[in-house]
Design an enzyme around this catalytic site. Structure first.
Site, PDB file in Angstrom:
ATOM      1  N   MET A   1       0.843  -1.149  -0.086  1.00 56.74           N
ATOM      2  CA  MET A   1      -0.041   0.036  -0.059  1.00 56.74           C
ATOM      3  C   MET A   1       0.910   1.217   0.084  1.00 56.74           C
ATOM      4  O   MET A   1       0.754   2.179  -0.899  1.00 56.74           O
ATOM      5  CB  MET A   1      -0.993  -0.059   1.319  1.00 56.74           C
TER       6      MET A   1
ATOM      7  N   VAL B   1       2.440   2.026  -3.273  1.00 52.94           N
ATOM      8  CA  VAL B   1       1.460   2.691  -4.416  1.00 52.94           C
ATOM      9  C   VAL B   1       1.288   4.095  -3.838  1.00 52.94           C
ATOM     10  O   VAL B   1       0.968   4.775  -4.832  1.00 52.94           O
ATOM     11  CB  VAL B   1       0.123   1.669  -4.443  1.00 52.94           C
ATOM     12  N   GLU B   2       0.839   4.091  -2.502  1.00 53.00           N
ATOM     13  CA  GLU B   2       0.218   5.405  -2.229  1.00 53.00           C
ATOM     14  C   GLU B   2       1.394   6.638  -2.149  1.00 53.00           C
ATOM     15  O   GLU B   2       0.932   7.697  -2.613  1.00 53.00           O
ATOM     16  CB  GLU B   2       0.049   5.252  -0.484  1.00 53.00           C
ATOM     17  N   SER B   3       2.614   6.364  -1.676  1.00 56.15           N
ATOM     18  CA  SER B   3       3.452   7.492  -1.797  1.00 56.15           C
ATOM     19  C   SER B   3       4.948   7.056  -2.280  1.00 56.15           C
ATOM     20  O   SER B   3       5.845   7.855  -2.096  1.00 56.15           O
ATOM     21  CB  SER B   3       3.531   8.049   0.000  1.00 56.15           C
TER      22      SER B   3
END
Length: 221
Positions: A80, A83-85
């Site tokens: 996560m 993908v997020e940051s």
């Protein structure tokens, strides 16, 4: 040498960025001994002081600690964050989501976060929120969709909302999660098989001596 007063030290620390210190070593004309001195001059234009090195942050340890605390697979959290940051703790999305796990300000406040750019707070809140969504939807895909688009959108469609961003998010996190799990399995040492016992596969050997003194051998099952 005279000890400088706190006021002098404070003034020196304020003026220091505007000054350049040069150490000069020269021979004393009377004694011939080398004398070292410090010359203060204006700092050349355009020369900036180097920023202090940022404190090392063990992101992996934080993820592992929060994941274990909330019973979430650390590999899913890593996927996560990737993908997020892309592990940028100062990241801000076009919608205003902040930090490693891209917390929206209202969600961050709800989870008790005072600084979304603090890696420890951000990861703990993000993992806690993910664990809650997993407990509600009982499906990692729906939990991820709710994390991205909000529980209201998932409840409205009773599935992954038909938003391109959310569908791509669920796909990308799921892909990286699968790759991470396969890589972890490949690195895990193969189980060592217990050595086979051969004792039960062979009949026992018995011997006896008859009345004539002869040795007899026979096998028994």
């Amino acid at each position: 040498m005279l000890a400088a007063s706190p006021a002098v030290l404070a003034a020196d620390s304020i003026a220091e960025p505007l000054q350049h210190k040069t150490i000069v070593v020269r021979a004393d004309p009377r004694s011939g001994r080398l004398v070292r001195g410090v010359v203060l001059s204006a700092r050349p234009a355009g020369v900036k002081l180097a920023a202090p090195a940022a404190a090392a942050v063990d992101i992996e340890a934080m993820i592992d600690q929060s994941a274990r605390k909330h019973d979430v697979d650390p590999l899913l959290v890593h996927s996560m964050i990737k993908v997020e940051s892309n592990y940028n703790s100062r990241a801000v999305s076009h919608k205003g989501a902040e930090g490693l796990m891209q917390l929206m300000p209202p969600t961050a406040r709800m989870l008790g976060v005072s600084d979304s750019f603090d890696p420890g707070q951000n990861i703990e809140a993000g993992v806690k929120y993910l664990a809650y969504l997993k407990s509600v939807y009982k499906d990692d895909r729906l939990a991820l969709a709710a994390y991205n688009a909000g529980p209201g959108a998932v409840n409205k469609y009773n599935w992954i909302p038909p938003y391109a961003e959310t569908q791509n998010y669920v796909y990308q996190v799921g892909k990286k999660y699968g790759e991470a799990r396969r890589a972890a399995t490949a690195k895990a040492p193969a189980p060592v098989a217990a050595p086979e016992t051969t004792e039960a596969k062979h009949p026992k050997l018995e011997h006896f001596v008859d009345e004539n003194g002869r040795l007899h051998l026979r096998t028994t099952p």
